[in-house]
Design an enzyme around this catalytic site. Structure first.
Site, PDB file in Angstrom:
ATOM      1  N   SER A 150      -7.073   1.929  -2.121  1.00 27.54           N
ATOM      2  CA  SER A 150      -5.887   1.173  -2.497  1.00 27.54           C
ATOM      3  C   SER A 150      -6.334  -0.197  -2.996  1.00 27.54           C
ATOM      4  O   SER A 150      -7.313  -0.763  -2.503  1.00 27.54           O
ATOM      5  CB  SER A 150      -4.994   1.011  -1.270  1.00 27.54           C
TER       6      SER A 150
ATOM      7  N   GLU B 151       2.145   1.801  -3.397  1.00 26.30           N
ATOM      8  CA  GLU B 151       1.053   2.342  -4.206  1.00 26.30           C
ATOM      9  C   GLU B 151       0.843   3.822  -3.897  1.00 26.30           C
ATOM     10  O   GLU B 151       0.675   4.644  -4.797  1.00 26.30           O
ATOM     11  CB  GLU B 151      -0.234   1.545  -3.933  1.00 26.30           C
TER      12      GLU B 151
ATOM     13  N   LYS C 171     -14.836 -10.032   8.599  1.00 27.98           N
ATOM     14  CA  LYS C 171     -13.769 -10.882   8.053  1.00 27.98           C
ATOM     15  C   LYS C 171     -14.310 -12.255   7.660  1.00 27.98           C
ATOM     16  O   LYS C 171     -13.784 -12.905   6.763  1.00 27.98           O
ATOM     17  CB  LYS C 171     -12.640 -11.039   9.075  1.00 27.98           C
TER      18      LYS C 171
ATOM     19  N   GLU D 296     -15.614 -11.548   4.321  1.00 27.87           N
ATOM     20  CA  GLU D 296     -14.527 -11.250   3.375  1.00 27.87           C
ATOM     21  C   GLU D 296     -13.885 -12.542   2.859  1.00 27.87           C
ATOM     22  O   GLU D 296     -13.598 -12.674   1.668  1.00 27.87           O
ATOM     23  CB  GLU D 296     -13.471 -10.382   4.056  1.00 27.87           C
TER      24      GLU D 296
ATOM     25  N   GLU E 101       0.837  -1.199   0.000  1.00 27.66           N
ATOM     26  CA  GLU E 101       0.000   0.000   0.000  1.00 27.66           C
ATOM     27  C   GLU E 101       0.876   1.255   0.000  1.00 27.66           C
ATOM     28  O   GLU E 101       0.555   2.253  -0.640  1.00 27.66           O
ATOM     29  CB  GLU E 101      -0.918  -0.031   1.234  1.00 27.66           C
TER      30      GLU E 101
ATOM     31  N   CYS F 279     -10.287  -1.761  14.925  1.00 28.24           N
ATOM     32  CA  CYS F 279     -10.490  -3.199  15.157  1.00 28.24           C
ATOM     33  C   CYS F 279     -10.591  -3.550  16.648  1.00 28.24           C
ATOM     34  O   CYS F 279     -11.226  -4.533  17.012  1.00 28.24           O
ATOM     35  CB  CYS F 279      -9.360  -3.997  14.532  1.00 28.24           C
TER      36      CYS F 279
ATOM     37  N   CYS G 293      -8.062  -2.057   4.276  1.00 23.61           N
ATOM     38  CA  CYS G 293      -7.871  -3.212   5.167  1.00 23.61           C
ATOM     39  C   CYS G 293      -9.164  -3.728   5.761  1.00 23.61           C
ATOM     40  O   CYS G 293      -9.248  -4.856   6.211  1.00 23.61           O
ATOM     41  CB  CYS G 293      -6.980  -2.841   6.338  1.00 23.61           C
TER      42      CYS G 293
ATOM     43  N   GLU H 267     -13.257 -13.693  -5.272  1.00 23.33           N
ATOM     44  CA  GLU H 267     -11.928 -13.335  -5.797  1.00 23.33           C
ATOM     45  C   GLU H 267     -10.801 -13.783  -4.873  1.00 23.33           C
ATOM     46  O   GLU H 267      -9.642 -13.751  -5.255  1.00 23.33           O
ATOM     47  CB  GLU H 267     -11.844 -11.828  -6.064  1.00 23.33           C
TER      48      GLU H 267
END
Lengths: 586, 159
Positions: free
Chosen positions: A330, A288, A369, A372, A285, A515, A310, A377
């Site tokens: 990102s 980037e 999560k 996710e 990141e 978190c 994230c 993908e």
């Protein structure tokens, strides 16, 4: 504002005008029970529905009992919280609430943490004299992250307030009327088909078992028992500063070493750290960011701002609510997914096993999560990079179930190589941490000079939206930080409408505090101090780390040299980056 | 009320024009839903989503309001809406028996529409004709002092 005088159970107290009776009782040291009420200080979470009537008190000169959570205190008010009339009313209210509540407490996911159960115990309820129809018309709604069992809903509306006022997601609303009233998504759709971001903050505030996580602990037990499988575990930064609470330790206790030992005793073959993947995230990141910064300085105004990526709930939020900004985040995967991608390629190759033989388990402070990990993908030929995700609470349960006393364990270290990390990796667990970690690396890579000061105090804190300018050797980087999706919406709207504060980089975490306040953490039961103590613990771990910059992590250097090549290179791009999809949902 | 169940582009345009004519949309959700039901005859999901988008409120909230108020309906009304008064005066004079007879005659419940779209049943609380209790309305026409055995005859007029 002037103070007013209130008498609570014969005790006189002074409170600022505008206080509720409940505020005054707290000042007087009298603990009036509440159920629907929830005031999470430092966030916008104030639920004052006054729908449960558990907190009723008697006020001199007032005919009816008053709900103390929502009744303003007035000067000279005389309040009794424990008169016969109050106690009787409270008991009746409780009996009514429980009369149509399922009685399967033994097998309820909320057992032991249920505020309704606590209240019944506290009020000494031994029989329920009121019987009648029980609600059983609502089917359980099961998503990847959470389970809605509306038969257990007591209509406190905390989840509705959280979803609409704090998170501003707008997935939940009260529907229907009277006995049929219930909290529901639009058109009674399953949550998974709505704008729900899976942040799970509704679960974090639900007082009963109406909203709970989709528990995966037994899947972990089965994987561990399978001799054919190599079971790898990663633990997110915020877990180590919270799991101690499940074992009676003070909030903010750091139990990293004992948690690692417990995981080893549970039978995991390799105990690794998401912090390693967080360091990897920073390399990707951060690179980037520098690339986009260069383009920006070269005249491409659209190259910035860059948004962190994230947080999966945050990604869901932008996908369904800000389609016009879909290209800004990102492309770096989250640390959880980077870990999975590396474990099932680099590490599986090291072990010389096919990816199908490996089971990767994540321990996360988060319910999003779980969702996710199931995104298409993030799998190869149907085999997911992350097989099972459990929450901090679920790990606590698993450890207890295995007769392991966490607090009595020796401390041990994570395994190598995917267990080596830096202070920059651990601060991913708190609001402001990801961007601070990114700046530490970006500064040194960009200026090729060592950081004069490693702690970026200006990026830390607990305010919902923070903006700070960071001096990168003369180049001023404007950084925005938001935690809680409602705050993120404010910042995103600003960016969409022309970015007047000229923000270059923005960090967003969906949960209050980041978190550490995630929906998979031990329940805070309305005490936001707990979240602040976890935050202090995160910064303490960072301070005590020998290496505090991601690019100085020797395991990271090693993996780029031996396997990945360079950040944003061809293989990195394939394994560690992703793309986003616009979702048109209600 | 004549069934008005097509969701044509013109109807959406009419609703949009109404919303655009409001000085502010803040706090106007119920007013907009009234107008929408007026235009479309009912409030299907598509219309609720449209209203949510135009007013920038969550669709869940729109749905919450629609399901809370009995005036709003997500089911298209029949060509002939039979409204039965269940207010106190009608009720004590046997409105429930009338309702049972209507249900039996056209084989649907309150808030439902017959499969052929001919009839629907709505219940309401008072039409201001208590002297005629029990009262039903078919469309705009009022029928008073009715008995269960009159129900079939009334309905036959509209078949």
């Amino acid at each position: 504002m002037s103070d007013i005088k209130v008498v609570i159970d014969n005790k006189e107290v002074l409170v600022p005008s505008g206080s509720t009776i409940l505020d005054a009782t707290k000042k007087a040291g009298v603990h009036v029970p509440t159920l629907c009420h929830l005031d999470l200080h430092d966030t916008k979470m104030v639920n004052q529905a006054a729908s449960c009537r558990v907190c009723v008190v008697e006020v001199d000169g007032r005919r009816n009992l008053a709900p103390s959570c929502a009744t303003p205190a007035t000067n000279g008010m005389v309040v009794r919280t424990n008169s016969m009339r109050v106690l009787e009313a409270r008991k009746t209210v409780l009996e009514l609430l429980i009369s149509d509540h399922p009685k399967d407490c033994l097998s309820c996911a909320k057992a032991g943490e249920c505020e309704l159960q606590d209240l019944a115990e506290r009020c000494g309820l031994r029989q329920i004299g009121i019987t009648g129809d029980a609600q059983s018309t609502y089917k359980k709604d099961i998503t990847r992250s959470l389970i809605r069992d509306m038969d257990k809903c007591i209509m406190c509306r905390r989840c509705e307030t959280m979803c609409n006022t704090v998170q501003e997601v707008g997935a939940l609303s009260g529907i229907n009327r009277g006995f049929n009233a219930v909290i529901s998504p639009a058109f009674e759709l399953p949550m998974g088909e709505t704008v729900c971001t899976h942040c799970g903050q509704c679960v974090a505030v639900c007082p009963t078992g109406a909203l709970t996580e989709n528990d995966a602990t037994w899947e972990v037990v089965q994987a561990l028992a399978d001799p054919e499988k190599v079971v790898v575990v990663q633990t997110a930064p915020a877990v180590r500063v919270a799991i101690g609470e499940e074992f009676g330790r003070e909030p903010g206790s750091i139990v990293t070493g004992q948690m690692v030992t417990a995981l080893r005793q549970l039978g995991f073959d390799h105990v690794f750290d998401t912090d390693f993947a967080a360091d990897l995230t920073i390399l990707e990141e951060g690179t980037e960011l520098l690339g986009r910064l260069e383009a920006f300085l070269g005249g491409d105004a659209k190259a910035l701002p860059i948004l962190t990526s994230c947080c999966p709930a945050w990604v869901n939020f932008i996908e369904s609510q800000f389609p016009e900004l879909i290209d800004i985040p990102s492309t770096a995967k989250s640390p959880q997914q980077m870990f999975g991608a590396i474990a099932k390629t680099y590490f599986a190759e090291k072990l010389n096993i096919p990816r199908e033989k490996m089971v990767v388990v994540s321990v996360m402070p988060c319910l999003a999560k779980k969702y996710e990990a199931t995104r298409k993908e993030f799998s190869v030929d149907g085999n997911p990079d992350i097989d099972i995700v459990i929450s901090t609470r679920e790990l606590g349960q698993l450890i207890k179930h295995a007769n392991i006393e966490l607090t009595a364990l020796e401390e041990t270290e994570f395994d190598n190589p995917l267990g080596m990390s830096t202070g920059a990796g651990v601060i991913f667990g708190t609001t402001g941490g990801v961007i601070e970690a990114a700046v530490r690396t970006a500064y040194e890579v960009y200026t090729k000079k060592p950081l004069p000061k490693i702690d970026f105090e200006e990026l830390r804190g607990f305010e919902g939206v923070r903006v700070a300018a960071v001096d990168v050797d003369g180049l001023m980087l404007n950084i925005g930080i938001a935690h809680g999706l409602g705050n993120a919406r404010a910042l995103l709207t600003e960016v969409r409408d022309g970015n007047p504060r000229n923000l270059h980089a923005i960090e967003v975490m969906a949960c209050p505090g980041g978190c550490i306040g995630g929906a998979g953490q031990p329940y805070h039961h309305g005490n936001s101090d707990i979240i602040k103590k976890r935050q202090a613990a995160i910064y303490q771990i960072d301070k005590d780390m020998p290496i505090r910059k991601s690019h100085e992590n020797p395991a990271i250097t090693e993996i780029y040299e031996a396997y990945l090549g360079k950040p944003m290179g061809e293989l990195s791009h394939k394994l560690l980056h992703t793309h986003y999809h616009i979702k048109d949902k209600v | 009320m004549v069934a008005n169940i097509q969701l044509t582009e013109e109807k959406f345009q009419e609703l949009e024009a109404f919303i655009n004519s409001l000085p502010t949309t803040k706090g106007e959700l119920i007013r907009v839903l009234h107008k929408a039901q007026n235009i479309f005859g009912y409030l299907p999901a598509e219309v609720q989503k449209f209203v949510a988008k135009k007013l920038d409120v969550p669709t869940a909230k729109v749905f919450g309001v629609v399901t809370f108020y009995s005036y709003f309906t997500m089911v298209p009304k029949g060509e002939n809406d039979i409204a039965i008064c269940l207010g106190t005066a009608c009720y004590v004079r046997g409105a429930e028996k009338i309702l049972d007879a209507i249900k039996k005659e056209i084989n649907i419940g309150v808030g439902e529409t017959t499969p052929d779209g001919k009839f629907s049943i709505t219940s309401l609380r008072c039409v201001g004709a208590c002297g005629l209790a029990p009262v039903i309305l078919v469309g705009e026409k009022v029928y008073g002092r009715i008995t269960p055995d009159m129900v079939k005859g009334i309905i036959d007029n509209y078949r």
